[in-house]
Enzyme design. Structure first.
Site, mmCIF file in Angstrom:
data_model
loop_
_atom_site.group_PDB
_atom_site.id
_atom_site.type_symbol
_atom_site.label_atom_id
_atom_site.label_comp_id
_atom_site.label_asym_id
_atom_site.label_seq_id
_atom_site.Cartn_x
_atom_site.Cartn_y
_atom_site.Cartn_z
ATOM 1 N N ASP A 1 0.828 -1.209 0.000
ATOM 2 C CA ASP A 1 0.000 0.000 0.000
ATOM 3 C C ASP A 1 0.858 1.252 0.000
ATOM 4 O O ASP A 1 2.055 1.215 0.305
ATOM 5 C CB ASP A 1 -0.923 0.017 1.225
ATOM 6 C CG ASP A 1 -0.151 0.103 2.546
ATOM 7 O OD1 ASP A 1 0.836 -0.632 2.709
ATOM 8 O OD2 ASP A 1 -0.537 0.911 3.409
ATOM 9 N N GLU B 1 0.207 -1.228 5.581
ATOM 10 C CA GLU B 1 1.255 -0.826 6.527
ATOM 11 C C GLU B 1 1.090 0.627 6.928
ATOM 12 O O GLU B 1 1.306 0.992 8.077
ATOM 13 C CB GLU B 1 2.641 -1.040 5.889
ATOM 14 C CG GLU B 1 3.810 -0.844 6.854
ATOM 15 C CD GLU B 1 4.282 0.596 6.997
ATOM 16 O OE1 GLU B 1 5.023 0.876 7.954
ATOM 17 O OE2 GLU B 1 3.909 1.458 6.184
HETATM 18 ZN ZN LIG Z 1 6.597 2.174 4.117
#
Ligand SMILES: [Zn+2]
Length: 418
Positions: free
Chosen positions: A88, A183
């Site tokens: 992401d 994340e």
């Molecule tokens: Zn990162």
């Protein structure tokens, strides 16, 4: 600048991955937080299959992609390790319609990112650019982030994997790969199935500054204090009205004034007031607590409990409610039990011609959480710059260097006992 055989591979990979919008979302009711992260997962799945990686498997519920490079060494030789990168990109800047391009041989001047919109990146504002004189940079058009965080790392890991598969003479132990979602929004690799992953130790590849690594993160928790008041007409309020907003303000005023993010650095911890929502009837104070040192961190949490107790004693226990929720813990206490993790990493960075450097990271990584779930997992920098914004860029040499570091790491683990 001399190019390695990995130059085109890492460049083309980063550009290909950057064009896939994988922005995660802070507020979401789905797993992963945005479905478009699957677009990159499927692309990587195809590439891993095409290059001949083993056990390529996508968790289609959680959006975690797994692959393996089985050992090519005799039984008993070569220690297994893993690499974890995230798919992401940060919600802070758009990743839609990313148009990456390459500037060859950066000359130290201003970079025109977007002629039409007049967007310029200057070393006056971003002096880090001057570290990359004569290098080739992957840049944005100034309207989106690049997503080199963490796709520069994915490009390096994929290039390493393909290189090992193409060169069976480079013998190695078992290598586990995982590509995770979310994340950037505190996902902490929660859905990484450690059993399926297989390796008992791993590294994340994330972060700026080539050649840096992290084996120390904050301890982190979140505190929510709720205050309950009693509202009556202010004209006849004497002795009756209890103002929750006043209690919230009093609570906030009792926090140590200099122990805040804006006044601390290095290994100094802090309290950060992230929100106050206050009315007369009800008020809520949210704050985060951070410290590298576990004992000091525990004392910080205790201070918050003591402040809540102090206000309970003053206004009544029913008027103040406190909840402290752990977020992540410092990976160091776990990572330190596996000294070869950092020794191998430092050696690999040195063998790639760089000086290994480390700072106590003022944040958490997926590895902080993974370490405490039983997968010790320090972090190697991915080499991107200006992450989470429109001026993000990645020097191609940094990705080439990371492929080199990874190949040295592979060899060092291969020389260990299984
Ligand atoms: Zn990162």
């Amino acid at each position: 600048m001399e190019k390695t055989p990995f130059y085109e591979q890492v460049r083309d990979r980063l550009i290909r991955y950057a064009k896939v919008d994988t922005q995660s979302a802070r507020v979401s009711s789905t797993v992963p937080t945005t479905m478009k992260q699957f677009d990159l997962a499927y692309l990587l799945l195809d590439e891993l299959r095409a290059m001949g990686a083993s056990d390529v498997w996508l968790d289609e519920e959680k959006c975690v992609l797994y692959a393996a490079l089985p050992s090519t060494l005799p039984v008993g030789q070569g220690r297994a390790f893993g690499l974890v990168t995230h798919m992401d990109t940060a919600p802070d800047a758009s990743g839609a319609g990313c148009r990456p391009w390459v500037l060859e041989g950066y000359d130290g001047g201003d970079i025109l990112l977007n002629e039409e919109k007049g967007i310029v990146m200057s070393p006056r504002e971003f002096p880090n650019l001057l570290h990359y004189l004569n290098e080739d940079l992957v840049l944005t058009d100034g309207t989106t982030l690049l997503g080199g965080d963490d796709k520069a790392a994915i490009a390096a890991v994929m290039t390493m994997a393909e290189h090992l598969i193409r060169h069976p003479e480079l013998q190695h132990g078992p290598i586990a790969l995982a590509f995770t979602p979310d994340e950037e929004v505190g996902g902490l690799a929660r859905d990484l199935d450690l059993e399926r992953f297989g390796a008992k130790v791993a590294y994340t590849l994330d972060g700026d500054y080539l050649g840096y690594y992290e084996d120390e993160t904050f301890n982190a928790s979140h505190a929510t204090a709720v205050f309950r008041g009693r509202s009556v007409h202010t004209g006849t309020a004497k002795g009756i009205l209890v103002n929750a907003a006043d209690m919230a303000a009093e609570f906030a005023s009792l926090l140590p004034p200099m122990e805040k993010p804006q006044f601390t650095e290095g290994r100094e911890g802090f309290f950060h007031l992230s929100s106050i929502k206050a009315g007369v009837e009800q008020a809520q104070v949210d704050l985060i607590i951070r410290d590298h040192d576990a004992e000091v961190f525990a004392r910080r949490e205790q201070l918050i409990r003591d402040l809540a107790a102090q206000l309970q004693a003053k206004y009544g226990p029913e008027r103040v409610e406190l909840a402290i929720t752990p977020t992540y813990r410092n990976m160091k206490e776990v990572v330190d039990q596996y000294p070869f993790l950092i020794e191998n990493l430092k050696q690999a960075i040195t063998l790639a011609g760089l000086t290994p450097r480390s700072v106590a990271f003022r944040g958490g990584t997926d590895g902080s959480a993974l370490s405490h779930r039983g997968l010790p997992c320090p972090n190697l920098s991915a080499g991107y710059e200006n992450a989470h914004g429109r001026f993000e860029y990645v020097p191609i040499r940094s990705m080439e260097k990371n492929v080199e570091i990874l190949l040295h790491l592979v060899r060092l683990f291969g020389e260990m006992e299984a």
